[in-house]
Design an enzyme around this catalytic site. Structure first.
Site, mmCIF file in Angstrom:
data_model
loop_
_atom_site.group_PDB
_atom_site.id
_atom_site.type_symbol
_atom_site.label_atom_id
_atom_site.label_comp_id
_atom_site.label_asym_id
_atom_site.label_seq_id
_atom_site.Cartn_x
_atom_site.Cartn_y
_atom_site.Cartn_z
ATOM 1 N N GLY B 74 0.805 -1.221 0.000
ATOM 2 C CA GLY B 74 0.000 0.000 0.000
ATOM 3 C C GLY B 74 0.835 1.266 0.000
ATOM 4 O O GLY B 74 0.489 2.253 -0.660
ATOM 5 N N THR B 75 1.943 1.252 0.715
ATOM 6 C CA THR B 75 2.778 2.452 0.790
ATOM 7 C C THR B 75 3.296 2.820 -0.597
ATOM 8 O O THR B 75 3.211 3.974 -1.019
ATOM 9 C CB THR B 75 3.956 2.225 1.757
ATOM 10 O OG1 THR B 75 3.417 2.005 3.065
ATOM 11 C CG2 THR B 75 4.882 3.425 1.792
ATOM 12 N N ALA B 204 -2.230 -6.537 0.280
ATOM 13 C CA ALA B 204 -2.608 -7.935 0.515
ATOM 14 C C ALA B 204 -2.596 -8.320 1.996
ATOM 15 O O ALA B 204 -3.416 -9.104 2.454
ATOM 16 C CB ALA B 204 -1.655 -8.862 -0.250
ATOM 17 N N HIS B 205 -1.665 -7.754 2.761
ATOM 18 C CA HIS B 205 -1.414 -8.317 4.097
ATOM 19 C C HIS B 205 -2.474 -7.954 5.132
ATOM 20 O O HIS B 205 -2.441 -8.461 6.251
ATOM 21 C CB HIS B 205 -0.011 -7.922 4.596
ATOM 22 C CG HIS B 205 0.080 -6.532 5.128
ATOM 23 N ND1 HIS B 205 0.395 -6.265 6.440
ATOM 24 C CD2 HIS B 205 -0.126 -5.347 4.532
ATOM 25 C CE1 HIS B 205 0.400 -4.953 6.619
ATOM 26 N NE2 HIS B 205 0.094 -4.380 5.477
ATOM 27 N N CYS B 325 2.576 8.159 23.690
ATOM 28 C CA CYS B 325 3.613 7.344 24.326
ATOM 29 C C CYS B 325 3.934 6.096 23.508
ATOM 30 O O CYS B 325 4.990 5.504 23.646
ATOM 31 C CB CYS B 325 3.170 6.907 25.713
ATOM 32 S SG CYS B 325 2.883 8.273 26.821
#
Lengths: 211, 388
Positions: B74-75, B204-205, B325
């Site tokens: 996707g990136t 896909a993941h 955090c």
């Protein structure tokens, strides 16, 4: 469990020591971190003669390193005189925990600040501040840097929430750039009172809100 | 990890064995690359397999096979869409891009990178449920606008955007539309024959497929510059040997997603929301209706997210949080802040995302664990004592 924390940190996180409040404490302080959003409250019972910390408790609204540091710092401070406890550093606390991830430094330094602020609160309340610093506009601003603006998580000075500060013969007047009915107005008022109200030469704190 | 209850399926998912089976021959038997199709028969087999995966994926999207390009995830797909359009149209048409304040980092940081290269970016605000205002979008369009990039679903709070309306608006005004559907496709169906988007990011993941493979849908005729240079693979749009086992696995993973399964997942999610909101001082983040079927995002007051996560980890549950955090940047979730939440709401926000391998019994188990953990952390919190 391959988490980025030592066993010691996890142990103090799982079973923190000295958690809770002290009824009618001799001193207390609340510290909040602008960047992280964590908060720590520290309560002290101090022997009036020996100045030994007889009891200390903390509360945390924070992450694992914050809770673990609160736990270890109260362990380290208990039984020490306030002068000794003042000298406890973040490094000592981190070492006692077997190390802390660098990125968590400021979440954990908060607990150390909390202890120091509580001791300072004790000294101010019990007239132990040898050189009594007169409350000036600068002193007020310095203290207000420890008051959080809950909207942004940054302090009220950095976020320019404090529009005006005046100090005149023991009367501190502040103008806060929020409507008086804003959901956080009472919080901010209370926190400011706590940080400034008890200063030795402050007789009155007037907090005004804008419309 | 056998007894571990994994409820972070928006971070990644367990591979389905059937996906692995489909992929296996392409590691050990047909391991040639598609580029070798003119040299020897294993190359032809590899090319056939790749093209069959491409057409399976395309048909799930209502697209034609030539409109789907495989990427590393996707990136890369979102980088390719934003930077590819910017490079193709920046000089010719204009340097204005419209996106939203709550996009996932591939789009958000591609937009920021383009800003540093002289592009102008409008980041649309969203309402308290996470939805954009279509009128504001329309008003933001100007003569030099080259691309609108609006996510299909939000990665943290699961809010679905009205992509059909965004796409229609873009088309009426002659502006290309990209949508990051990494978190929604194919659980939330998208058909490009009906929804006139020009570019779609997929991965896909997040649907029990392999890591390291994704795709970009590129409507025929969409101007897109090639920015990964090398060979002539993927219609000469994306250089680099194709990840054939990955493409096969992606196509298989998409086929395995069914409406019935999504309904089962949604029922678990709904039950968790009901249980979690029974905890005092809690609220649902995101839209009550227009949201991903597998996403629940709840803020608990007076407690911090990383502490919640670590306590749940000790009890055998994995979830996520928007707390500063927890993030490496120490910044609170830009999504929670984007929907008008304050630092405190981000501080105590946690995300539960379900998948195929979650069991109905896990829901009550995690709901019980969350209630216990919140109560014990509130016990040591300086806040909220009066409110209890």
């Amino acid at each position: 469990m391959p988490l980025p924390y030592t066993e010691k940190v996890m142990e103090h996180f799982r079973h923190p020591k000295n958690v809770g409040r002290i009824d009618e404490p001799d001193a207390k302080a609340m510290e909040g971190s602008p960047a992280c959003g964590d908060m720590v409250a520290v309560y002290l019972k101090v022997n009036p003669d020996s100045k030994v910390i007889d009891d200390i408790k903390f509360e945390s609204y924070g992450c694992a390193s914050n809770i673990a540091t609160g736990s270890i710092i109260t362990e380290l401070a208990k039984g020490k005189t306030i002068d000794e406890a003042k000298g406890i550093t973040w490094k000592e606390a981190a070492d006692a925990l077997g190390g802390l991830p660098a990125i968590k430094a400021h979440c954990s330094v908060l607990a150390v600040d909390g202890l120091r602020a509580a001791i300072q609160n004790y000294e101010e309340r019990h007239g132990l501040v040898t050189e009594q610093e007169p409350t000036t506009v600068e002193v007020v601003i310095k203290r207000l840097k420890h008051v959080m603006n809950p909207v942004t998580g940054l302090d009220v000075i950095r976020t320019k929430l404090v529009k005006q500060v005046e100090v005149d013969e023991g009367k501190v007047r502040l103008v806060i750039d929020l409507p008086p009915n804003h959901q956080f107005a009472p919080n901010i008022r209370e926190e400011i009172q706590e940080k400034i109200g008890h200063l030795w030469d402050v007789k009155q704190v007037v907090i005004e809100f804008t419309d | 990890m056998s007894d571990f209850v994994y409820l972070d399926n928006a971070a990644s998912t367990r591979l389905d064995e059937r996906v692995l089976e489909a992929m296996r021959p392409y590691f050990f038997e047909t391991y040639a690359v598609a580029t070798s199709q003119f040299g020897y028969s294993p190359g032809v087999e590899a090319k056939d397999a790749l093209e069959s995966a491409r057409s399976d994926l395309a048909s799930a999207l209502g697209a034609r096979a030539e409109e789907v390009v495989f990427t590393s995830g996707g990136t890369e797909s979102s980088n390719m869409a934003l930077k590819g359009v910017a490079m193709a149209l920046g000089e010719k048409k204009g340097k204005h891009i419209i996106t939203t304040r709550i996009e996932d980092f591939p789009v958000l940081n591609s937009a920021r990178a383009l800003e540093r290269m002289g592009f102008r970016v409008t980041y649309l605000n969203v309402d308290e449920t996470g939805r954009i205002d279509l009128q504001a979008l329309e008003q933001a369009i100007s003569a030099d606008t080259i691309l609108i990039s609006v996510q299909s679903a939000n990665q943290e709070i699961g809010t679905l955007q009205d992509i059909a309306a965004v796409a229609r608006l873009g088309h009426e005004r002659g502006v290309l539309v990209h949508t990051d559907a990494a978190h929604s496709f194919p659980r939330v169906p998208l058909n490009v024959a009906e929804t006139p988007v020009d570019l779609v990011t997929m991965t896909a993941h997040l649907v029990h497929g392999p890591k390291g493979v994704g795709a970009l849908y590129i409507r025929e005729g969409t101007p897109l510059a090639k920015w990964m240079d090398g060979g002539f693979q993927e219609f000469n749009l994306r250089a680099g040997e194709e990840n054939i086992p990955g493409a096969i696995g992606f196509a298989r993973a998409i086929q395995l997603v069914t409406v019935e399964e999504t309904q089962r997942i949604q029922a678990m999610r709904d039950r968790l929301i009901t249980r979690a909101l029974q905890i005092p001082h809690s609220r649902l983040n995101g839209h009550p209706v227009f949201r991903l079927p597998h996403n629940a995002n709840i803020s608990f007051r007076f407690v911090e997210g990383e502490s919640i996560l670590l306590h749940l980890d000790m009890r055998g549950f994995a979830i996520s949080t928007g707390s500063a955090c927890f993030s490496r940047s120490l910044e609170a979730s830009h999504v929670i802040l984007g929907i008008g939440g304050d630092h405190e709401r981000a501080h105590g926000s946690v995300r539960f995302t379900f998948g195929r391998f979650n069991q109905e019994r896990d829901v009550d188990a995690i709901a019980d664990a969350v209630a216990e953990v919140i109560a014990s952390l509130r016990e040591i919190s300086p806040l909220g004592k009066e409110a209890n």
